[in-house]
Enzyme design. Structure first.
Site, PDB file in Angstrom:
ATOM      1  CE  LYS A 157      40.758  31.260  29.878  1.00  0.00           C
ATOM      2  NZ  LYS A 157      40.137  31.928  31.034  1.00  0.00           N
ATOM      3  CE  LYS A 253      34.373  31.555  35.281  1.00  0.00           C
ATOM      4  NZ  LYS A 253      35.832  31.813  35.356  1.00  0.00           N
TER       5      LYS A 253
END
Length: 334
Positions: A157, A253
């Site tokens: 991240k 997703k």
């Protein structure tokens, strides 16, 4: 003949503590808040789990509103609403995901089949899943990476300013791991090429959503030194075609697509358009990951590490052996 009437719909909010905290460019959290739907008929119950996420722009966007949206479908389900009709009866998003996956689970149980056989999809096998390193200082991220350096695939991240230093520190701490990066829309046109170059220098394979959704036109104007993947910029099949000049891959997703039904159709459409596929997840339990395993035969990247980030998973959770994740047992889902 089996009745199409559904006897019961139950739904609830569940909370699972995260091991430590989970930090991205938009902030940190210490628990996963999920909404579970259960649809029962003839003594059998199908389950689905979702995680509402305000950034995806869906309505509703809170656990409480998502719970209410699911509960509002009680009469429609009692009147025989099918999974196919559900796609038009609810908008894409988390609430529909939970119901769609619950209905597939129930259909599989009723037919005595595994979900992939029911849906005529390839049988999923074990896959290497990415393991996420949260956003932090270069030193903190290097320390976290060193503990996970034995894992073959790490998802890093990033958050904007200082990202070249972060990715260099991570690479030094994990010289053998394949690295993928998720910027969570934190980069700008001004630092895009510099940050991409830093990632390329560190041997990163893919960068996910570097620019904000709707402000990502620059990706079509530059020479991309590595693959770039859409996440916030892509939701379901309707959003694929406009992204062909900007992205090389798409992150599917189930909470974005509104369930496995649309996710499978989207995977087929994305492949036909030449996109590579990542199957991703929110931070959630194995009940959210299990339906997503049906996308893994088509995926170049598997990012289903949600349960690994929790202090505890639910009972009968997915089997993880290091970074390998295995298909669900029927006691969990499908």
């Amino acid at each position: 003949m089996t009745s199409l009437k559904f006897a019961d719909l139950a739904a609830r909010i569940e909370r699972f503590p995260i091991a430590g905290s989970f930090t991205i460019s938009r902030g940190a959290k210490t628990e996963a808040v999920t909404v579970v739907a259960e649809v029962s008929r003839d003594g059998l119950t199908g389950r689905g789990e979702c995680v509402p996420y305000p950034r995806y722009g869906e309505t509703p966007e809170t656990p409480e509103a998502t719970l209410a949206a699911i509960q509002a479908m009680q009469q429609a389900l009692a009147d025989g609403l099918t999974r196919q009709a559900l796609q038009a009866a609810m908008p894409p998003g988390a609430a529909r995901n939970a119901l769609d996956c619950a209905l597939i689970d129930l259909e599989a149980k009723s037919a005595g089949l595994r979900a992939w056989n029911l849906l005529n999809r390839p049988t999923p096998g074990e896959r290497i899943s990415a393991y996420t390193i949260s956003l932090g200082t270069p030193e903190a991220m290097a320390a976290a990476t060193a503990k996970a350096a034995h894992r073959p695939l790490l998802k890093i991240k990033l958050g904007g300013d200082g990202d070249p230093e972060r990715i260099a520190a991570v690479r030094k701490a994990a010289p053998e791991s394949e690295l993928i990066v998720d910027a969570n829309e934190a980069w700008t046109e001004a630092n895009l090429e510099h940050n991409l170059a830093a990632c390329a220098a560190a041997g990163v394979t893919l960068v996910e959503q570097p620019l904000p959704s709707g402000k990502d036109e620059a990706l079509a104007r530059i020479r991309r030194p590595l693959a770039v993947c859409a996440d916030e910029s892509v939701h379901d099949r309707s959003s694929l075609a406009p992204l062909r000049e900007r992205y090389d891959a798409v992150n599917i997703k189930l909470d974005k697509t509104g369930g496995l039904t649309e996710a499978l159709a989207m995977a087929d459409a994305a492949q036909a358009l030449g996109f590579e596929i990542m199957i991703g997840c929110m931070v959630a339990t194995s009940l959210s990951m299990a339906p997503a395993m049906l996308i893994t035969p088509q995926a170049r990247f598997v990012d289903l590490d949600g349960p690994l980030l929790l202090a505890r998973d639910r009972d009968h959770g997915l089997r993880y052996d290091g970074s390998l994740v295995y298909p669900p047992d029927s006691s969990l889902w499908g």
